[in-house]
Write a protein that holds these residues in place. Structure first.
Motif, PDB file in Angstrom:
ATOM      1  N   MET A 281       0.859  -1.174   0.000  1.00 35.51           N
ATOM      2  CA  MET A 281       0.000   0.000   0.000  1.00 35.51           C
ATOM      3  C   MET A 281       0.900   1.231   0.000  1.00 35.51           C
ATOM      4  O   MET A 281       2.078   1.142   0.351  1.00 35.51           O
ATOM      5  N   TYR A 306      -4.831   7.557   0.708  1.00 37.84           N
ATOM      6  CA  TYR A 306      -4.753   6.291  -0.008  1.00 37.84           C
ATOM      7  C   TYR A 306      -5.922   6.252  -0.983  1.00 37.84           C
ATOM      8  O   TYR A 306      -7.080   6.219  -0.578  1.00 37.84           O
ATOM      9  N   PRO A 308      -6.219   4.316  -4.561  1.00 34.67           N
ATOM     10  CA  PRO A 308      -5.643   3.550  -5.668  1.00 34.67           C
ATOM     11  C   PRO A 308      -6.457   3.571  -6.954  1.00 34.67           C
ATOM     12  O   PRO A 308      -5.923   3.250  -8.022  1.00 34.67           O
TER      13      PRO A 308
END
Length: 341
Positions: A281, A306, A308
């Motif tokens: 991650m 975060y 993605p």
């Protein structure tokens, strides 16, 4: 071409933006502005847009945001002709008007707030020739970007203040003696005397911050290497998705470092990428550190994202929203004493 209402130099434009938030206190009944954060309507004729003026504008407005692990522009730009600047388009939150007119004596700029909607900013640039306009844009590119970013920040700070999270704010005050406006939607994931972690979870993204403090041992405590070491120590308290995994500062790219002042207080900024030790991650982070002279401790606000999924909302917007938290941070010593009644 319509005459500009209030001509100013671009050098003063950024300073004027510092008081742009006053527009929020207007008693007018204007409609709500249109558009998403960091979207911009550019009003520009076809000839200029397809020529050097347009190239200069795109080079400034759509330059890549630094320290993102994907390419995203500073602003999402939509160009319209002057005749198309009507209705909902004219009510957009961010507007840049560009006029080249031989009757104009020199390149100038003007800024207006809440003209047809609010919150709204309209910046107008005018120049007698294409070459004068491109030179003006190039010379003042930082101020042009800053005035729009300032407007977005003012909106974010106001929203954080109006729709805040009193629980996390109380924890920040108790643990660090710091007042900070945290918007609703964040949940408190960890609450320790020297460490607070809060996060906002989306279906395909995570936006969070952690705050921590530790003893100040002199100027070396604010050097980049010391700040990274402290970050890694406290980031290790944020668990990753698998057993034994935890957040760490990526060593693939050296974080950027700068020192700046905000309302008289000295801050040190780190900007880079984080990874998860023991898992796969990562994403961008930005941290802000200062010295609380009342307690002789370093205080750090560390923000991470975060996200993605490349097809979802801009990672840029998540990072900017976290950065805006800094502009709500105050220490008791920073608050002017109130006069006795």
């Amino acid at each position: 071409m319509k005459k500009i209402l209030s001509n100013i130099t671009l050098a003063a434009l950024a300073a004027l933006a510092m008081v742009g938030c006053d527009a929020f206190h207007s008693l007018s009944k204007l409609k709500s502005s249109q558009g998403k954060p960091y979207e911009m309507i550019v009003v520009c004729n076809q000839e200029e847009w397809t020529g050097k003026v347009g190239d200069s504008l795109r080079a400034v407005l759509t330059a890549p945001v630094p320290y993102l692990n994907q390419v995203e522009p500073l602003f999402d730009v939509f160009r319209v002709l002057e005749r198309g600047f009507t209705g909902m388009i004219a009510d957009h939150r961010n507007v840049l008007k560009v006029f080249v007119d031989p009757s104009v004596e020199k390149a100038e700029a003007a800024v207006q707030y809440n003209v047809t909607s609010e919150p709204q900013i309209i910046v107008t640039l005018q120049a007698p020739t294409d070459s004068a306009m491109t030179a003006y844009i190039s010379e003042n590119r930082e101020s042009i970007v800053h005035v729009f970013e300032q407007a977005e920040r003012d909106r974010s700070v106001r929203a954080n203040t109006l729709y805040n999270n009193p629980g996390i704010e109380a924890a920040m005050r108790k643990n660090f003696g710091v007042d900070m406006k945290v918007p609703k939607g964040y949940m408190l994931a960890a609450n320790q005397p020297d460490f607070i972690w809060a996060r906002f979870e989306y279906p395909t993204a995570s936006q969070g911050f952690f705050a921590y403090s530790y003893p100040y041992e002199g100027p070396q405590s604010l050097e980049p290497e010391a700040l990274v070491a402290a970050r890694n120590k406290f980031a290790a308290r944020i668990p990753g998705p698998s057993d034994g995994s935890y957040m760490i500062t990526s060593d693939a790219f050296e974080p950027g470092y700068r020192i700046f002042r905000l309302e008289g207080r000295l801050w040190c900024e780190l900007r880079g990428f984080w990874d998860v030790h023991g898992d796969f991650m990562g994403g961008p982070f930005v941290s802000f550190s200062t010295v609380d002279t009342d307690t002789n401790r370093v205080f750090t606000l560390d923000c991470y994202v975060y996200a993605p999924d490349l097809n979802k909302p801009r990672k840029r917007n998540y990072v900017r929203g976290l950065e805006h938290l800094l502009y709500t941070v105050t220490f008791p010593a920073d608050t002017p004493a109130q006069p006795e009644q």
